[in-house]
Design an enzyme around this catalytic site. Structure first.
Site, mmCIF file in Angstrom:
data_model
loop_
_atom_site.group_PDB
_atom_site.id
_atom_site.type_symbol
_atom_site.label_atom_id
_atom_site.label_comp_id
_atom_site.label_asym_id
_atom_site.label_seq_id
_atom_site.Cartn_x
_atom_site.Cartn_y
_atom_site.Cartn_z
ATOM 1 N N SER A 64 0.859 -1.218 0.160
ATOM 2 C CA SER A 64 0.105 -0.048 -0.104
ATOM 3 C C SER A 64 0.993 1.489 -0.034
ATOM 4 O O SER A 64 1.553 1.501 -0.887
ATOM 5 C CB SER A 64 -0.857 0.006 1.206
ATOM 6 O OG SER A 64 -1.938 0.825 0.972
ATOM 7 N N ASP A 276 -3.463 6.435 -2.623
ATOM 8 C CA ASP A 276 -2.003 5.942 -2.394
ATOM 9 C C ASP A 276 -1.762 4.555 -3.339
ATOM 10 O O ASP A 276 -2.401 4.487 -4.118
ATOM 11 C CB ASP A 276 -2.036 5.467 -0.890
ATOM 12 C CG ASP A 276 -3.022 4.313 -0.690
ATOM 13 O OD1 ASP A 276 -3.940 3.990 -1.441
ATOM 14 O OD2 ASP A 276 -2.845 3.504 0.484
ATOM 15 N N ASP A 278 -1.939 1.514 -3.427
ATOM 16 C CA ASP A 278 -2.848 0.389 -4.017
ATOM 17 C C ASP A 278 -4.263 0.863 -3.923
ATOM 18 O O ASP A 278 -5.264 0.149 -3.879
ATOM 19 C CB ASP A 278 -2.802 -0.734 -3.008
ATOM 20 C CG ASP A 278 -3.220 -0.480 -1.601
ATOM 21 O OD1 ASP A 278 -3.351 0.826 -1.226
ATOM 22 O OD2 ASP A 278 -3.547 -1.307 -0.769
ATOM 23 N N ASN A 372 -5.982 9.722 7.278
ATOM 24 C CA ASN A 372 -5.280 9.403 6.453
ATOM 25 C C ASN A 372 -6.184 9.137 4.872
ATOM 26 O O ASN A 372 -5.471 9.013 3.963
ATOM 27 C CB ASN A 372 -4.108 8.470 6.649
ATOM 28 C CG ASN A 372 -4.809 7.216 6.819
ATOM 29 O OD1 ASN A 372 -5.898 6.896 6.427
ATOM 30 N ND2 ASN A 372 -4.173 6.263 7.600
ATOM 31 N N SER A 498 4.065 1.910 14.586
ATOM 32 C CA SER A 498 3.459 1.729 13.508
ATOM 33 C C SER A 498 3.278 0.297 13.311
ATOM 34 O O SER A 498 4.071 -0.624 13.552
ATOM 35 C CB SER A 498 4.390 2.211 12.333
ATOM 36 O OG SER A 498 3.906 1.669 11.083
ATOM 37 N N THR A 500 2.781 -0.978 10.065
ATOM 38 C CA THR A 500 3.261 -1.160 8.714
ATOM 39 C C THR A 500 4.596 -0.655 8.569
ATOM 40 O O THR A 500 4.938 -1.074 7.552
ATOM 41 C CB THR A 500 2.306 -0.370 7.880
ATOM 42 O OG1 THR A 500 2.631 1.006 7.988
ATOM 43 C CG2 THR A 500 0.599 -0.688 7.971
#
Ligand code: G16
Length: 540
Positions: A64, A276, A278, A372, A498, A500
């Protein structure tokens, strides 16, 4: 399942020794070269999940918003939603098992989850445009086939398209046709129907510039745009022919740097948006006549959608219960506006659309967006049936409002947050309400805010509570944050590891940009000192 064949193939996708990965906010994510074994094993796991649920399961190969060098994988559950938490644990166990333990872990999972190994299994696969994605998705397929599963490889897809395919297949086409064509037609039909009623329909007065983050969104929008060109004309930028994925462009860059992406030509007051990598997130923005940049993030998207849906419900005289779900990153002004001006209840969950999605399912109409730009709207079956019934029974203006609601239900991707679907919803609402981007932006004024990243040796030393708004460990960190927050007006700050990226995220807001920047910096220093910062100490 032929366990010996699995062991043999597993050795071809060997786990790098010592590597431990967690199923994080949105699956496994790390440098692409460390992921081959995880992909193979997620192929195995998807087969088990499919057998257990007697349904089609999805596997998406993407990282992503992460940099191009990263990759990742996540499983999609039967109704297009994120993998159930208990299976996230199985995923983590299987991904981290040493080679000789893979068979045992598979059998453990099958036993714990009461998987009937005689069942058939079917898995669908999608991937983003990263250079590593094709090879990694082959490893997923290897895992599926060696464990006796059937599969369909969709190849290049946006993440939300894969969620949509899974949902369609498990509802026997009731949700839509499980093809990209079916996706384009369903959304475009709803959009064109909706915008027909807009003031400016027919003359293509809607036009939008889209930054595609050099990702899959460019390919899919290019295929789709002729389907809705009657209602909206779009111009695509950062389509992947020259730039790198998510580099200096895309929704994550625009939101976190609060500046426009490179590679887009913006005229004053022109409406632009960014996807973004993806295409599961979207943010809007524009330059005003004085050259100031204005960001319209997920919070303002949620507000626009909530107010539109509330108006339509008022029109048809239906009091379905609406709830808005946000995370700790939601701007304080947005929460105040939703609660105090719009009078809608707002709930806060941990980061990760899986948490928001789950909470949103509690309402007739659950609107969820992360700041986001990741989000969608869920309609309960009761709400859908009621609206359908009213669109047949009511007359004139009321009927028109019920019809709009029916179309908007079709326009949302209820399986997952979807940049393409959200873009079409937003464009339709702006057209129907006759709103300019400036008028939308003026609904409320964001409190100035800043997000920073801090590198630490082990981000798991930070644990949080209260929907991630308070740090529990390391000792002293929350006290330090509380003391810093006290120095500024209208201020708030929190930190969280985070799920990710290998970093700690810091968020701060305050009454001025200088204060928000300074608070975010001071909190970053506290994290660096108390949570084992590595490299250079944060610079102001
Ligand atoms: C993923 C999740 C989002 C989350 C984001 C950042 O987004 O789907 O829900 O907000 O990661 O998560 P974290 O702060 O834990 O790194 P995406 O667009 O990268 O899939």
């Amino acid at each position: 399942m032929d366990l010996d064949a699995i062991t043999k193939h597993s050795a071809l996708h060997a786990k790098p020794s010592g590597l431990i990965l967690q199923y994080g906010t949105a699956g496994f994510r790390t440098k692409a070269e460390h992921l081959d074994h995880v992909m193979f094993r997620m192929g195995l796991l998807a087969v088990l999940r499919s057998k257990q649920t007697k349904s089609t399961i999805g596997v998406m190969v993407t990282a992503s918003h992460n940099p191009e060098e990263d990759n990742g994988v996540k499983l999609v559950d039967p109704l297009g939603e994120m993998l159930a938490p208990s299976w996230e644990e199985h995923a983590t166990c299987l991904a981290n098992a040493e080679e000789q333990d893979v068979q045992r872990v598979l059998l453990d999972i099958s036993e714990k989850a009461a998987v009937d190994l005689q069942q058939d299994a079917f898995v669908v696969i999608g991937r983003d445009t990263r250079p590593s994605s094709e090879k990694l998705s082959q490893s997923v397929i290897d895992g599926i086939t060696v464990s006796g599963g059937q599969f369909h490889d969709y190849g290049l897809l946006t993440t939300p398209q894969l969620h949509y395919m899974v949902y369609c297949r498990n509802t026997q086409g009731q949700y839509g046709q499980a093809t990209t064509e079916g996706y384009y037609q369903k959304l475009s039909k709803a959009f064109v129907e909706l915008t027909k009623q807009a003031f400016c329909s027919g003359d293509k007065c809607l036009s939008l510039k889209v930054d595609c983050a050099n990702g899959i969104g460019a390919l899919k929008l290019r295929e789709m745009k002729n389907y809705f060109s009657e209602g909206l004309s779009i111009q695509l930028f950062n389509v992947g022919t020259t730039g790198k994925l998510n580099h200096l462009c895309g929704a994550d860059f625009v939101k976190s740097h609060q500046k426009p992406p490179q590679g887009i030509e913006m005229e004053p007051n022109e409406r632009c948006c960014s996807f973004d990598g993806d295409a599961d997130r979207i943010v809007y923005y524009y330059y005003d006549a004085d050259g100031h940049f204005h960001l319209i993030d997920g919070d303002k998207i949620a507000t626009l959608i909530s107010s539109f849906l509330k108006e339509l419900l008022l029109e048809i005289g239906e009091s379905l219960n609406i709830g808005v779900v946000q995370t700790a990153y939601a701007n304080g002004s947005s929460t105040r506006y939703l609660e105090e001006v719009m009078k809608v209840p707002v709930y806060c969950t941990k980061t990760g659309v899986k948490h928001l999605h789950h909470k949103a399912q509690e309402f007739d109409i659950g609107i969820y967006f992360e700041a986001n730009g990741h989000g969608t709207v869920l309609f309960s079956k009761t709400a859908e049936m009621k609206i359908k019934q009213l669109s047949e029974e009511l007359e004139d203006k009321k009927r028109k409002a019920a019809k709009m609601l029916e179309n908007i239900i079709d326009l949302f991707n209820q399986a997952a947050g979807d940049a393409i679907s959200d873009m079409l919803v937003i464009e339709a609402i702006l057209a129907l309400k006759g709103l300019t981007v400036q008028q939308w932006d003026a609904l409320y004024t964001d409190l100035p805010n800043r997000q920073l990243k801090v590198k630490v040796a082990d981000r798991q030393v930070i644990s949080t509570t209260d929907a991630e708004r308070k740090a529990v460990t390391p000792p002293g960190l929350q006290e330090a944050i509380d003391n810093l927050v006290k120095k500024y007006k209208l201020s708030r700050a929190f930190v969280r590891p985070s799920g990710t990226e290998d970093i700690v995220r810091v968020y701060a807001e305050a009454d001025s940009q200088e204060s928000a920047d300074s608070l975010a910096h001071e909190v970053s220093v506290a994290v660096f000192q108390l949570a084992g910062g590595v490299g250079e100490s944060p610079q102001p």
